[in-house]
Write an enzyme that holds these catalytic residues in place. Structure first.
Site, PDB file in Angstrom:
ATOM      1  N   SER A   1       0.825  -1.221   0.000  1.00 27.72           N
ATOM      2  CA  SER A   1       0.000   0.000   0.000  1.00 27.72           C
ATOM      3  C   SER A   1       0.857   1.268   0.000  1.00 27.72           C
ATOM      4  O   SER A   1       0.336   2.370  -0.113  1.00 27.72           O
ATOM      5  CB  SER A   1      -1.016  -0.005   1.136  1.00 27.72           C
ATOM      6  OG  SER A   1      -0.366  -0.100   2.359  1.00 27.72           O
TER       7      SER A   1
ATOM      8  N   LYS B   1     -12.653   5.062   2.919  1.00 29.07           N
ATOM      9  CA  LYS B   1     -13.077   3.710   2.516  1.00 29.07           C
ATOM     10  C   LYS B   1     -14.513   3.822   2.019  1.00 29.07           C
ATOM     11  O   LYS B   1     -15.348   4.517   2.628  1.00 29.07           O
ATOM     12  CB  LYS B   1     -12.987   2.742   3.694  1.00 29.07           C
ATOM     13  CG  LYS B   1     -11.642   2.776   4.425  1.00 29.07           C
ATOM     14  CD  LYS B   1     -10.476   2.262   3.601  1.00 29.07           C
ATOM     15  CE  LYS B   1      -9.147   2.614   4.248  1.00 29.07           C
ATOM     16  NZ  LYS B   1      -7.959   2.330   3.432  1.00 29.07           N
TER      17      LYS B   1
END
Ligand SMILES: C[S@@+](CC[C@H](N)C(=O)[O-])C[C@H]1O[C@@H](n2cnc3c(N)ncnc32)[C@H](O)[C@@H]1O
Length: 357
Positions: free
Chosen positions: A187, A305
């Site tokens: 990530s 998210k």
């Protein structure tokens, strides 16, 4: 041209469609959306020929969250004959002169990727033919429009044009980044891509420079911290988890085993706040707003998210609320931009820049 072609991540067509419809309506341009789930592209078909060029010019690609790239396109060319696919494409592009580059692309799906070998090989003779017809300049020119030929199936392509000052510099709108061998997590690429996307290259030296202080909320194992350390920054990494040991050995990281929602930075001279905590997006937005109101950072990059449904609506509502709250609290000069980056999955990345007043 009649169509606006937008590249997006597979599965996000509805979000990309909702977004382009809203933007087209704001420019008083009528049309409708054509899209299929998992096609990784969306077509906005205008009611009037010529309107697609207007949209490709007036809607800034940077203002779109879910589109990686866009171009004004002609009607779909179908049944391109195997023995000569070039002539119909050259003919379809006949009205265009002196474009600066040719990109033969596909949507970003596994099925379409099977065409990518063909696309690579096909580029060479097509480029020659387009140069001969005067559609394409003999030498690449980054200031001139870009010709896109996007194969959506065997023998089927959308062809058209994007403006070099309003399009992604990358093939298919995808930057090709490599995970550094010593990075603690994959990530890391999300923050690397975010810096490349949101901060103009010529400003990296001043806005991402050595000696700056940064806070990373939800830092473990350290992929984002790695990007800050790599740029010479000193990082307060906040997370109850374990940080990568090598990263700690740099001496540039202080690990706080604490709750990111309660953490208060001991030193307030922070340039960068980054946040990758997995939490409800509205809660993360509230946290960033609180930090901004407290004046604890200059620039922030954070992930929201995404929920399963109505993702565009949710994100745009959160961003509109953030704008309102910052203004209500006397923060006048700031910019907010959001993008569904290539390395993002079910999340979007937001950049908030508080300008010095
Ligand atoms: C997606 S991971 C972050 C990955 C990191 N950006 C990287 O590149 O290595 C999310 C992290 O947020 C942390 N986290 C979740 N809620 C948190 C909270 N309230 N306070 C601090 N950290 C939190 C988790 O422990 C987890 O390590």
């Amino acid at each position: 041209m009649i169509n606006l072609f937008l590249f997006c991540r597979a599965g996000y067509e509805k979000d990309c469609a909702a977004e382009i419809q809203e933007h087209a309506a704001a420019h008083d341009i009528g049309g409708f959306v054509k899209t299929n789930t998992n096609d990784a592209y969306v077509i906005f078909q205008c009611f009037q020929a010529g309107d697609a060029e207007i949209l490709a010019k007036k809607i800034s690609l940077d203002s779109l969250i879910f589109a990686r790239q866009m171009f004004a396109a002609k009607a779909l060319l179908k049944g391109l004959p195997e023995q000569d696919r070039i002539s119909p494409i050259v003919e379809a592009l006949a009205g265009i002169q002196y474009a600066g580059e040719l990109r033969v692309e596909t949507p970003d799906t596994n099925e379409a990727k099977e065409l990518s070998n063909f696309c690579r090989k096909f580029t060479v003779p097509l480029r020659q033919a387009l140069r001969k017809s005067g559609t394409l300049l003999d030498k690449e020119n980054p200031k001139r429009p870009i010709i896109h030929v996007c194969f959506v199936g065997p023998g089927q392509a959308y062809v058209g044009l994007s403006l070099s000052n309003n399009s992604s510099p990358y093939f298919m709108g995808i930057p090709r980044l490599r995970v550094p061998a010593d990075a603690p997590s994959r990530s890391t690429l999300k923050l690397d891509e975010a810096f490349i996307h949101f901060i103009p290259k010529e400003e990296h030296e001043t806005r991402l420079s050595s000696g700056m202080r940064a806070v990373d909320l939800g830092a473990c194992p350290g992929g984002w911290t790695y990007q800050l350390v790599r740029r010479g920054m000193f990082v307060a990494a906040v997370d109850n988890g374990a940080m990568d040991e090598k990263l700690m050995e740099t001496g540039q990281v202080k690990h706080y085993q604490a709750d990111g929602f309660r953490f208060e930075p001991p030193r307030k001279n922070i340039t960068w706040l980054v946040c990758d905590m997995i939490e409800k997006p509205a809660r993360v937005a509230e946290l960033i707003e609180a930090w901004a109101i407290n004046g604890w950072f200059k620039e922030a990059i954070f992930n929201l998210k995404l929920p399963m449904k109505t993702r565009y609506k949710e994100v745009s509502t959160i961003l509109a609320t953030m704008e309102e709250i910052l203004k209500e609290n006397g923060i006048k000069d700031f910019s907010i931009a959001a993008k569904h980056l290539y390395h993002d999955r079910d999340e979007v990345t937001v950049h908030l820049c508080l300008k010095p007043t």
